[in-house]
Motif scaffolding. Structure first.
Motif, mmCIF file in Angstrom:
data_model
loop_
_atom_site.group_PDB
_atom_site.id
_atom_site.type_symbol
_atom_site.label_atom_id
_atom_site.label_comp_id
_atom_site.label_asym_id
_atom_site.label_seq_id
_atom_site.Cartn_x
_atom_site.Cartn_y
_atom_site.Cartn_z
ATOM 1 N N THR B 39 0.854 -1.184 0.000
ATOM 2 C CA THR B 39 0.000 0.000 0.000
ATOM 3 C C THR B 39 0.887 1.230 0.000
ATOM 4 N N MET B 41 0.761 5.035 0.922
ATOM 5 C CA MET B 41 -0.089 5.931 1.686
ATOM 6 C C MET B 41 0.471 7.337 1.673
ATOM 7 N N ALA B 209 -4.192 -0.310 5.034
ATOM 8 C CA ALA B 209 -2.783 -0.715 5.034
ATOM 9 C C ALA B 209 -2.538 -1.951 5.901
ATOM 10 N N SER B 212 -2.241 -5.229 4.064
ATOM 11 C CA SER B 212 -1.190 -5.442 3.076
ATOM 12 C C SER B 212 0.081 -5.922 3.744
ATOM 13 N N THR B 215 4.009 -1.372 3.529
ATOM 14 C CA THR B 215 3.437 -0.034 3.403
ATOM 15 C C THR B 215 4.541 0.972 3.113
ATOM 16 N N ASN B 229 4.855 -5.350 6.943
ATOM 17 C CA ASN B 229 3.818 -5.559 7.946
ATOM 18 C C ASN B 229 3.905 -6.991 8.441
#
Lengths: 406, 247
Positions: B39, B41, B209, B212, B215, B229
């Motif tokens: 992700t 962000m 997020a 996933s 990130t 993550n």
């Protein structure tokens, strides 16, 4: 992208906006329909002129004395006495492209039968006259060469004369009439021909051997004209030249001098009379062409709207891999499809209008295949021409901007 | 070690607005490997949209290199970029961007229409398969207006899968959906990811997020965080935890 897919997309876009597309097409439809109808009217009137003139004998060649531009004081051709019987005999002998030829002497006078009388014209000719003028006999028979030689007092009369001097409906054949007090035996009646293009009644005639008319009625030793027919319509122009040459040498006309006679074929007459109607056709088609142009602008307009409306779709298509050329083709094909469909409907409407004009207005029409082909081709070109710019604009869009377009 | 799908090195993107130069991306570097679920962000103005456009080959960097599946994107023509988008990337948008009044099946077929190597039969077959993958095998003839938001986004996901891309690029793909539906969509993404599909998901919602595997956080054109993550949440579990709707 395959053409079939492009066609499908274009078809879908058109079907989704039926009313709008139909209204856009209307310009093209009216344009094409009017081009076809106008050309049909133009062709029709041309053909009808040709037909009337042809009914007077399409291979016909007339030789008249005098010219159009001789000297300061011009007399009408018939007053000049330069055409004589020897000219006729020489042309008959030498001209190879003529099938029939007759001397013509003519004059006016009164036709009398008992208490009925009628002012008419008498034509002194030989038997070949009927073939040259393409006139048939309704009853009786034509006089013979022998009767010409002996200057017999026999005559054939046209329908108008029949109606006026034989009002009781009796058979004129075998009856006696007088023309300017000379008695003639009626040996035949001519077929009805009606008025010619110039409003002249072709049935108001008396026909007799030229020898008889020349000596007994007119008392002249020259000819008013010589009429002939060419072997075929195509040979007519050459036959005219042949006759001109023969007469120039016979009349001993110098290289620098003008003719003292005029030779004309029907073909020239036809083109003279067609030129007016041709000009009218050109004007009508120009007006129709302008409406086609306006139709094209309508397509351009609607394509701009279509591109604008579908900006987001264009962005998506580009994002998933559509190239500029794919987008260009998509919108171009849509424009062409609109114009061609409009063209097709226009052809149908144009043909319908032609049938209507023919049957309800009684105007002569004739649909020329070329008018359909041309207007249809113009339609396709219109679609490409007016669709190109909006399509080009669509293909040049930036995919990011197009995707975000609301 | 799985292969790298995306290689980005010192990527810069500048825009000229009148006399000012806006530095949307100030030299970022990262790689994305096959099978990752990344992700990206950042708040608005962080440069994530610009990065998305470049990742999606819709835009070109001002400097630096961008490589997708071994192809250097810089200096490619408009047409070559279109071909890369067509063959290597699957796009998913916030507003679905489906063609109106066009069946789900035809919507899914769209990318393949621009690929002349795929025959009509093959195209249909693959579109049906993609729709079955997203659970819409029974709604292939429906047009977007006959589908709910979640279903429309599923059609869009099927469309992004149909060309067997090396990476799916999603732009706020759950932004227009309610929580329940967005969890459903996320769980679909997780499933697809499990099957080995690389996903890059651009969002500004932190809870997305958590589903996933990695990130990347952007701020003012720079990467300020890039972390793995370790405990990926299961969207399916989160969905089950939501209060049941009244029926």
């Amino acid at each position: 992208m395959r053409l079939l897919n492009l066609l499908k997309i274009a078809y879908k876009a058109i079907v989704l906006n039926k009313t709008r597309t139909l209204l856009t097409m209307l310009g093209i439809i009216i344009g094409v329909a009017s081009v076809i109808a106008m050309l049909a009217i133009g062709e029709g009137s041309k053909e009808s002129i040709r037909a009337t003139i042809s009914s007077m004998g399409s291979n016909m060649i007339t030789i008249r004395p005098g010219t159009d531009d001789r000297g300061p004081a011009r007399g009408s051709g018939g007053d000049v006495q330069t055409l004589i019987l020897e000219d006729y005999q020489l042309i008959k002998e030498k001209a190879t492209l003529l099938s029939n030829i007759t001397p013509v002497v003519n004059g006016g006078g009164q036709v009398i039968n008992g208490s009925n009388n009628w002012p008419s014209s008498i034509y002194g000719v030989n038997p070949e006259y009927l073939d040259i003028k393409a006139v048939g006999l309704q009853s009786g028979s034509m006089f013979t060469d022998a009767e010409v030689k002996s200057a017999s007092k026999v005559a054939l009369i046209g329908q108008t004369v029949v109606e006026n001097v034989f009002p009781d409906g009796q058979d004129p054949v075998g009856q006696m009439i007088r023309f300017n007090n000379i008695p003639f035996k009626v040996i035949g009646v001519l077929e009805e021909k009606g008025e010619n293009t110039f409003g002249q009644d072709q049935d108001d005639v008396v026909i007799a051997p030229f020898t008889t008319v020349q000596k007994r009625i007119l008392a002249i030793d020259y000819l008013n004209q010589i009429m002939a027919s060419a072997i075929s319509e195509d040979d007519a122009p050459e036959a005219v030249e042949q006759v001109t040459e023969i007469l120039r040498s016979q009349h001993k006309i110098m290289e620098t001098e003008d003719d003292d006679f005029t030779v004309r074929s029907m073909e020239e007459l036809i083109s003279t009379f067609s030129s007016t109607s041709e000009m009218l056709t050109v004007l009508l088609v120009a007006v129709a062409g302008i409406s086609l142009l306006i139709g094209g602008i309508g397509i351009m307009n609607i394509m701009y709207v279509s591109v604008k409306e579908r900006t987001k779709e264009i962005g998506l298509r580009m994002a998933v891999g559509g190239k500029g050329s794919d987008i260009l083709m998509q919108f171009l094909i849509e424009a062409i499809l609109i114009s061609i469909t409009g063209g097709l409907l226009g052809v149908i409407l144009g043909l319908g209008a032609t049938v209507f004009i023919e049957n309800f207005l009684n105007w002569p029409t004739s649909v020329a295949l070329y008018s359909i082909v041309i207007s249809f081709a113009v339609c396709a070109v219109t679609g490409i021409f007016f669709g190109w710019y909006p399509a080009r604009k669509a293909s040049a869009l930036d995919p990011i901007t197009a995707l975000r377009y609301e | 070690m799985s292969k790298e799908i995306i290689k980005i090195e010192d990527l810069k993107r500048e825009f000229t607005m009148g006399s000012e130069t806006v530095h949307a991306l100030r030299g970022i570097s990262f790689d994305i490997k096959e099978g990752e679920f990344v992700t990206i962000m950042g708040s608005s103005g962080s440069g994530k949209s610009t990065l998305l456009n470049i990742l999606g080959c819709l835009d070109q960097p001002t400097s630096g290199t961008y490589e997708i599946d071994g192809v250097k994107v810089k200096d490619l023509s408009r047409n070559e970029l279109a071909t890369i988008r067509n063959e290597k990337i699957g796009f998913i948008f916030q507003s679905y961007n489906l063609l109106a009044r066009t069946s789900a099946l035809e919507n899914v077929e769209l990318p393949l229409q621009y690929n002349s190597k795929v025959s009509t039969e093959e195209r249909r077959k693959r579109a049906i398969k993609a729709l079955e993958m997203v659970g819409l095998g029974d709604r292939m003839d429906h047009t977007p207006s006959q589908l709910s938001g979640g279903q429309q986004q599923r059609v869009a996901i099927a469309r992004s899968l149909v060309n067997n891309p090396v990476m799916i690029l999603a732009d706020e793909a759950t932004g227009n959906l309610d929580t329940r539906t967005s969890y459903e969509i996320m769980s679909l993404f997780q499933e697809l990811n499990k099957q080995g599909i690389t996903i890059t998901f651009v969002t500004h919602e932190p809870d997305i997020a958590t589903f996933s595997s990695r990130t990347i956080v952007l701020k003012d054109g720079n990467i300020i965080q890039d972390y793995k993550n370790n405990k990926v949440q299961s969207a399916a579990n989160e969905l089950a935890k939501l209060p049941q709707e009244d029926h």
